[in-house]
Design a protein around this motif. Structure first.
Motif, PDB file in Angstrom:
ATOM      1  N   ARG A 192      -4.943   4.451   8.176  1.00 57.28           N
ATOM      2  CA  ARG A 192      -5.711   4.432   6.933  1.00 57.28           C
ATOM      3  C   ARG A 192      -5.156   3.425   5.925  1.00 57.28           C
ATOM      4  O   ARG A 192      -5.849   3.024   4.993  1.00 57.28           O
ATOM      5  CB  ARG A 192      -5.758   5.831   6.336  1.00 57.28           C
ATOM      6  N   LEU A 193      -3.906   3.029   6.140  1.00 58.87           N
ATOM      7  CA  LEU A 193      -3.304   1.998   5.288  1.00 58.87           C
ATOM      8  C   LEU A 193      -3.391   0.615   5.930  1.00 58.87           C
ATOM      9  O   LEU A 193      -2.831  -0.339   5.393  1.00 58.87           O
ATOM     10  CB  LEU A 193      -1.837   2.345   5.011  1.00 58.87           C
ATOM     11  N   ASP A 194      -4.081   0.543   7.075  1.00 57.24           N
ATOM     12  CA  ASP A 194      -4.188  -0.714   7.825  1.00 57.24           C
ATOM     13  C   ASP A 194      -2.795  -1.261   8.142  1.00 57.24           C
ATOM     14  O   ASP A 194      -2.519  -2.445   7.988  1.00 57.24           O
ATOM     15  CB  ASP A 194      -4.999  -1.749   7.033  1.00 57.24           C
ATOM     16  N   ALA A 195      -1.926  -0.340   8.565  1.00 55.55           N
ATOM     17  CA  ALA A 195      -0.545  -0.688   8.902  1.00 55.55           C
ATOM     18  C   ALA A 195      -0.222  -0.134  10.294  1.00 55.55           C
ATOM     19  O   ALA A 195      -1.053   0.512  10.932  1.00 55.55           O
ATOM     20  CB  ALA A 195       0.422  -0.116   7.867  1.00 55.55           C
ATOM     21  N   THR A 196       0.977  -0.391  10.745  1.00 58.14           N
ATOM     22  CA  THR A 196       1.454   0.168  12.008  1.00 58.14           C
ATOM     23  C   THR A 196       2.529   1.196  11.695  1.00 58.14           C
ATOM     24  O   THR A 196       3.239   1.081  10.684  1.00 58.14           O
ATOM     25  CB  THR A 196       2.038  -0.912  12.923  1.00 58.14           C
ATOM     26  N   PRO A 197       2.686   2.223  12.549  1.00 56.56           N
ATOM     27  CA  PRO A 197       3.721   3.228  12.268  1.00 56.56           C
ATOM     28  C   PRO A 197       5.111   2.638  12.116  1.00 56.56           C
ATOM     29  O   PRO A 197       5.887   3.083  11.257  1.00 56.56           O
ATOM     30  CB  PRO A 197       3.628   4.178  13.468  1.00 56.56           C
ATOM     31  N   GLU A 198       5.424   1.631  12.934  1.00 61.62           N
ATOM     32  CA  GLU A 198       6.774   1.067  12.865  1.00 61.62           C
ATOM     33  C   GLU A 198       7.030   0.293  11.575  1.00 61.62           C
ATOM     34  O   GLU A 198       8.189   0.042  11.217  1.00 61.62           O
ATOM     35  CB  GLU A 198       7.053   0.175  14.082  1.00 61.62           C
ATOM     36  N   ASP A 216       0.824  -1.198   0.000  1.00 64.92           N
ATOM     37  CA  ASP A 216       0.000   0.000   0.000  1.00 64.92           C
ATOM     38  C   ASP A 216       0.864   1.256   0.000  1.00 64.92           C
ATOM     39  O   ASP A 216       1.992   1.264   0.514  1.00 64.92           O
ATOM     40  CB  ASP A 216      -0.912   0.010   1.229  1.00 64.92           C
ATOM     41  N   VAL A 217       0.301   2.331  -0.566  1.00 66.86           N
ATOM     42  CA  VAL A 217       1.041   3.586  -0.722  1.00 66.86           C
ATOM     43  C   VAL A 217       0.199   4.728  -0.158  1.00 66.86           C
ATOM     44  O   VAL A 217      -0.993   4.847  -0.452  1.00 66.86           O
ATOM     45  CB  VAL A 217       1.356   3.879  -2.205  1.00 66.86           C
ATOM     46  N   GLY A 218       0.834   5.571   0.629  1.00 69.49           N
ATOM     47  CA  GLY A 218       0.146   6.722   1.184  1.00 69.49           C
ATOM     48  C   GLY A 218       0.874   8.013   0.897  1.00 69.49           C
ATOM     49  O   GLY A 218       2.062   8.023   0.548  1.00 69.49           O
ATOM     50  N   LEU A 219       0.147   9.097   1.037  1.00 69.76           N
ATOM     51  CA  LEU A 219       0.715  10.437   0.932  1.00 69.76           C
ATOM     52  C   LEU A 219       0.463  11.133   2.260  1.00 69.76           C
ATOM     53  O   LEU A 219      -0.665  11.123   2.761  1.00 69.76           O
ATOM     54  CB  LEU A 219       0.039  11.212  -0.197  1.00 69.76           C
ATOM     55  N   LEU A 220       1.511  11.724   2.840  1.00 66.72           N
ATOM     56  CA  LEU A 220       1.391  12.421   4.122  1.00 66.72           C
ATOM     57  C   LEU A 220       2.063  13.776   3.985  1.00 66.72           C
ATOM     58  O   LEU A 220       3.283  13.863   3.871  1.00 66.72           O
ATOM     59  CB  LEU A 220       2.043  11.611   5.238  1.00 66.72           C
ATOM     60  N   SER A 221       1.246  14.834   4.002  1.00 63.84           N
ATOM     61  CA  SER A 221       1.752  16.171   3.683  1.00 63.84           C
ATOM     62  C   SER A 221       1.405  17.169   4.773  1.00 63.84           C
ATOM     63  O   SER A 221       0.255  17.261   5.205  1.00 63.84           O
ATOM     64  CB  SER A 221       1.149  16.647   2.359  1.00 63.84           C
TER      65      SER A 221
END
Length: 216
Positions: free
Chosen positions: A160-166, A108-113
């Motif tokens: 939102r990506l169903d992931a963990t920060p780490e 998955d790919v996200g954008l964080l701005s």
């Protein structure tokens, strides 16, 4: 693996007003707002109390600065003036679209701005060579309420990506903001040290993007 990208300075470059206060003031006047004397000083002052790391939307700041000088702002004029003042001319950085596509091949790919101007991120994406559909999540500080490097910004995009920060690999150009992912156990890839073409190649080869040359 989830990969997130910063936008401004990483995937695109945009032309910003040389004098934001004057640019916003001009747009306010176009909308019939009586811009007070001393507007640049008022624009520069803090008018909205917010927790450390929280984002204050620029229209809210502008409206508060005008009220502080005794000026009412009708009909959402502050928002419309800010959006017009920061209407972007966009240049997509070399390798940006390919790096995003390569990341999508891995997960998955996200954008964080970080962006305090409403609509600016969406307008920027429309005018760039990037496709909004290439991102599984788009998170802005004005939308989520927190600016990088605050943990809540990274936590929002991870959720939102169903992931963990780490588990995130965050690609950006600013250690002071984008590098905040490292404090949560994730990986920061610095495009000032490793260009986007190299990022794309390493993603497609299944290589780690960590290491001293790219993560600090």
């Amino acid at each position: 693996m989830a990969v997130t990208f910063d936008l401004f300075g990483t995937l695109v470059a945009v032309d910003r007003p040389d004098d934001p206060a004057s640019a916003v003031g001009a747009e306010l006047r176009e909308r019939g707002v009586a811009v007070p004397d001393g507007w640049p000083a008022a624009y520069a002052e803090r008018h909205v109390d917010a927790p450390e790391g929280a984002e204050v939307p620029l229209p809210a700041h502008v409206a508060a600065a005008l009220r502080f000088r005794g000026v009412d702002v009708p009909n959402n004029a502050a928002r419309r003036a800010v959006v017009a003042a920061f209407d972007p001319t966009v240049r997509t950085r070399r390798g940006a679209a390919d790096a995003v596509a390569a990341a999508a091949e891995r997960g998955d790919v996200g954008l964080l701005s970080n962006c305090s101007v409403p609509e600016l991120v969406s307008r920027t994406l429309i005018r760039s060579a990037l496709e909004r559909s290439a991102f599984d999540a788009v998170v802005t500080s004005v939308g989520c309420g927190w600016r990088k490097p605050h943990a809540k910004a990274f936590e929002t995009v991870a959720r939102r990506l169903d992931a963990t920060p780490e588990s995130l690999v965050h690609v950006g150009d600013d250690e002071g903001t984008d590098g905040g992912i490292a404090s949560l156990g994730g990986t920061f890839v610095d495009v000032s040290e490793r260009d986007l073409d190299t990022v794309a190649t390493r993603l497609r080869q299944g290589e780690s993007l960590g290491g001293a040359a790219s993560c600090r």
